[in-house]
Design an enzyme around this catalytic site. Sequence first.
Site, mmCIF file in Angstrom:
data_model
loop_
_atom_site.group_PDB
_atom_site.id
_atom_site.type_symbol
_atom_site.label_atom_id
_atom_site.label_comp_id
_atom_site.label_asym_id
_atom_site.label_seq_id
_atom_site.Cartn_x
_atom_site.Cartn_y
_atom_site.Cartn_z
ATOM 1 N N LYS A 202 0.855 -1.195 0.000
ATOM 2 C CA LYS A 202 0.000 0.000 0.000
ATOM 3 C C LYS A 202 0.890 1.244 0.000
ATOM 4 O O LYS A 202 1.426 1.645 1.019
ATOM 5 C CB LYS A 202 -0.928 0.053 1.214
ATOM 6 C CG LYS A 202 -2.069 1.044 0.955
ATOM 7 C CD LYS A 202 -2.573 1.774 2.162
ATOM 8 C CE LYS A 202 -1.789 2.967 2.602
ATOM 9 N NZ LYS A 202 -1.745 4.118 1.673
ATOM 10 N N GLU A 277 10.070 2.188 10.179
ATOM 11 C CA GLU A 277 11.054 3.208 9.791
ATOM 12 C C GLU A 277 10.337 4.542 9.897
ATOM 13 O O GLU A 277 9.545 4.892 9.028
ATOM 14 C CB GLU A 277 11.531 2.986 8.348
ATOM 15 C CG GLU A 277 12.352 1.738 8.140
ATOM 16 C CD GLU A 277 13.732 1.830 8.773
ATOM 17 O OE1 GLU A 277 14.191 2.943 9.089
ATOM 18 O OE2 GLU A 277 14.329 0.768 8.968
ATOM 19 N N CYS A 311 13.769 11.847 5.313
ATOM 20 C CA CYS A 311 13.709 11.439 6.719
ATOM 21 C C CYS A 311 15.018 11.727 7.444
ATOM 22 O O CYS A 311 15.033 12.039 8.631
ATOM 23 C CB CYS A 311 13.357 9.968 6.840
ATOM 24 S SG CYS A 311 14.469 8.906 5.916
ATOM 25 N N GLU A 412 9.570 16.913 13.540
ATOM 26 C CA GLU A 412 9.906 16.976 12.116
ATOM 27 C C GLU A 412 9.025 17.990 11.417
ATOM 28 O O GLU A 412 7.818 17.810 11.367
ATOM 29 C CB GLU A 412 9.556 15.624 11.490
ATOM 30 C CG GLU A 412 10.668 14.699 11.240
ATOM 31 C CD GLU A 412 10.183 13.529 10.381
ATOM 32 O OE1 GLU A 412 9.031 13.088 10.541
ATOM 33 O OE2 GLU A 412 10.972 13.071 9.566
HETATM 34 P P1 NAD Z 1 2.392 8.933 7.009
HETATM 35 O O1 NAD Z 1 2.672 8.275 8.304
HETATM 36 O O2 NAD Z 1 1.381 10.010 6.971
HETATM 37 O O3 NAD Z 1 1.933 7.869 5.916
HETATM 38 C C1 NAD Z 1 2.754 6.783 5.549
HETATM 39 C C2 NAD Z 1 1.888 5.670 4.974
HETATM 40 O O4 NAD Z 1 1.042 5.171 6.005
HETATM 41 C C3 NAD Z 1 0.962 6.113 3.852
HETATM 42 O O5 NAD Z 1 0.884 5.082 2.892
HETATM 43 C C4 NAD Z 1 -0.376 6.282 4.574
HETATM 44 O O6 NAD Z 1 -1.493 6.168 3.732
HETATM 45 C C5 NAD Z 1 -0.305 5.143 5.556
HETATM 46 N N1 NAD Z 1 -1.180 5.260 6.735
HETATM 47 C C6 NAD Z 1 -1.631 6.377 7.336
HETATM 48 N N2 NAD Z 1 -2.395 6.042 8.407
HETATM 49 C C7 NAD Z 1 -2.417 4.700 8.485
HETATM 50 C C8 NAD Z 1 -3.009 3.763 9.375
HETATM 51 N N3 NAD Z 1 -3.750 4.157 10.417
HETATM 52 N N4 NAD Z 1 -2.817 2.455 9.171
HETATM 53 C C9 NAD Z 1 -2.055 2.029 8.137
HETATM 54 N N5 NAD Z 1 -1.470 2.865 7.248
HETATM 55 C C10 NAD Z 1 -1.640 4.190 7.426
HETATM 56 O O7 NAD Z 1 3.810 9.450 6.469
HETATM 57 P P2 NAD Z 1 4.083 10.305 5.170
HETATM 58 O O8 NAD Z 1 3.630 11.701 5.435
HETATM 59 O O9 NAD Z 1 3.575 9.586 3.989
HETATM 60 O O10 NAD Z 1 5.685 10.243 5.099
HETATM 61 C C11 NAD Z 1 6.507 11.136 5.772
HETATM 62 C C12 NAD Z 1 7.111 10.467 6.995
HETATM 63 O O11 NAD Z 1 7.832 9.293 6.594
HETATM 64 C C13 NAD Z 1 8.113 11.334 7.690
HETATM 65 O O12 NAD Z 1 7.886 11.272 9.066
HETATM 66 C C14 NAD Z 1 9.453 10.706 7.337
HETATM 67 O O13 NAD Z 1 10.471 10.939 8.277
HETATM 68 C C15 NAD Z 1 9.086 9.263 7.268
HETATM 69 N N6 NAD Z 1 10.074 8.513 6.496
HETATM 70 C C16 NAD Z 1 10.969 7.718 7.171
HETATM 71 C C17 NAD Z 1 11.956 7.042 6.478
HETATM 72 C C18 NAD Z 1 12.969 6.186 7.193
HETATM 73 O O14 NAD Z 1 13.747 5.511 6.534
HETATM 74 N N7 NAD Z 1 13.000 6.173 8.518
HETATM 75 C C19 NAD Z 1 12.018 7.157 5.091
HETATM 76 C C20 NAD Z 1 11.080 7.963 4.428
HETATM 77 C C21 NAD Z 1 10.110 8.638 5.144
#
Ligand code: NAD
Length: 527
Positions: A202, A277, A311, A412
Site C-alpha cells: 500500500k 522506519e 527522513c 519533524e
Molecule cells: P504517514 O505516516 O502520513 O503515511 C505513511 C503511509 O502510512 C501512507 O501510505 C499512509 O497512507 C499510511 N497510513 C496512514 N495512516 C495509516 C493507518 N492508520 N494504518 C495504516 N497505514 C496508514 O507518512 P508520510 O507523510 O507519507 O511520510 C513522511 C514520513 O515518513 C516522515 O515522518 C518521514 O520521516 C518518514 N520517512 C521515514 C523514512 C525512514 O527511513 N525512517 C524514510 C522515508 C520517510
Amino acid sequence: MGALRRVADVSSCVTVGVAGIRPRLNEVGMGTLFIDGRWRDSSSGQTRTIRCPADGAEVAVVAEASHVDVRAAVQAARHAFDVGPWPTTPTPQRAALLRRLADRLEGDCDEVARLESLDTGKRFVESQTDVEDIVAVFRHFADIAAADAGRVVDTGNPAVSSRIVHEPVGVCALITPWNYPLLQTSWKVAPALAAGNTFVLKPSELTPSTAIWLTGALAEVGLPAGVANLVLGCGAEAGAPLVEDPDVDLVSFTGGLRTGKTIMAAAAATVKRVALELGGKNPNIIFADADLSAAIDNALTAVFLDSGQVCSAGARLLVERSIHDEVVDTLVSRATQIRLGGPFDPEAETGPLVSAAHRDKVEAYVADALADGADLRCGGRRPDDASLDAGYFYLPTILDQCTTGMRCVGEESFGPVLTVETFAGNSAQTTEDAAVALANDTIYGLAGAVWSENAGRTERVAGRLRHGTVWINDYHPYVPGAEWGGFKQSGNGRELGLLGLEEYRETKHIWHNTQPAPAGWFLDRSR
Ligand code: NAD
C-alpha cells in the site's frame, strides 16, 4: 498491464516540462488495484485524482481501495503463501527474478523517473538517481538471498541432527510514504521476495504511480499470481484494515511517528511482527576545526535536498559558537540563491512540497518557532515568482537562535527549514560533551553527521551519538549493503544490509533423531 499502460501514457506526454503535461483522464475506475494477478477497479467505484505538486496538473486517476478490496488482496497473498509455489521456489530462482526486475527497471529508468517526478514534484534528475539506487537495491537482495542458509548445531549425540533453517515470515503488509515512493518500496519488496514471502503493498495515496509500474513489471518478469498484490488509498480506508487483518503476519511500515504508533498498537491484536522506519530530527554537528567549505556546502544539501522532505535531512545545525557567524552568514547567502522549480525545469535545484496541507504544516512550524523567539535569517514564506503560484513551493528557510525546547527543533517539520543551535565547552563540559548532549537531546535517533578535521574527535563523537547512521565529514550517502534504521522513536528493525533480509525471515530449529527410542521418563505400568 492495461491499467499500468494508461498511467504510463500520461508520463510519455511529458517531454518538455510540467507545462507540457497533457493529463489524460480516464474512464471512472482505473483498474489500478492488482489482486491475485489481475488489475481491478475498486469494489466501491471510488477513484482519486493524482496531481503534480509543482503545478497542480492532473497526472492520473487511480482506483481507491475499499476494505473489501484489501481483504481480497490479503486472501490472495495468503493463498499464494500457503499453497505456493513462491515460498518454496529455490533461492537462486527467486534471486534470478529480482535480477530480471532490476534489468527491466534499468531499461525503463526514464519512464519510471518521470512517473516519480510527476507524483512528487521532485526534480527529474533526482528521480533518475533514485531509480539507479533502486536497481542496486534489487541486485543487492538478489546477491544475498542465499546468505546465511542456516547452520548445524552440535547436539553431542551422533544420532541426532539439529539444524537451524530460515523460512519466509508469510504474508507481509508493506506500507510506504510519499517522499521516496519507489525507493522506500524497494527496500521492502526486494527482501520480502528474496526471502520467499507474499505481500500486499500500500503506497502513499499521494504517489501511487511507480508502485503501479513495479507491480506490473513484477508480473511481467514472471512472479506468480497472488505473490504481489497492490491496494491504493488512504491510511484509514486501505492501510488500517491491512494492519488489522489476522491473515497478515508482518507489517513493514515507513512513515510518520504518529502513524507508526497507531500501527504498532493495531498489530498487537494478533501479535504481528512489526518493522518501523519512522521520522528523524537529525543533528548536523560542525566543530570549529572542520573543513568549513565542505561542511557549509554539505549543510545546504543536508537540509534543502528535495525541499527537506527527507527522513534523514540535517534539519538541526549544531555549530560551535566560535564559528557561528561565519557559518550561518554563508549559509544564508547560499540558501537565498537556491532556485526553485518544477521537476523538468533544468534550472531548478529543488522542488515543491508535496501538497498544500503539507506546506500549511511547515508554515505552522515556522510561525511557532518565530513566536518562541527564533531569529528568521532567510525564507519563512512562499516565493514571489508568480510562475510558481500553482505549486506548493516554500523558500529555503534558516532559523537562528533556536533551542531544543522549540517545537520546530523537537519535531519533524519535513520541509526546507534549518534550525541553528550553538554549543561551546565550559568549566563543566568539554566542547565534545556539549555537542553530543545537544545532538542526543531528541526523541528521535535516525541519522546525524559530525564535521571536524580531528579524526580522534569524529570517532569519539560518532561512537556517542544515539542515531542509526552517523556520517563523518559527509552527509546523506548510503549503500544497499549497509543497514538503515533508527534508534529510539525513529523506529525498530533495520532495512538494507544483511539485517534487511532478516526482517522477512522466520528462524526454525529442526531436531532429527535418527535412532528413535522410548524416552523412559514415565513408567509404563501396563506391563
Ligand atoms: P504517514 O505516516 O502520513 O503515511 C505513511 C503511509 O502510512 C501512507 O501510505 C499512509 O497512507 C499510511 N497510513 C496512514 N495512516 C495509516 C493507518 N492508520 N494504518 C495504516 N497505514 C496508514 O507518512 P508520510 O507523510 O507519507 O511520510 C513522511 C514520513 O515518513 C516522515 O515522518 C518521514 O520521516 C518518514 N520517512 C521515514 C523514512 C525512514 O527511513 N525512517 C524514510 C522515508 C520517510
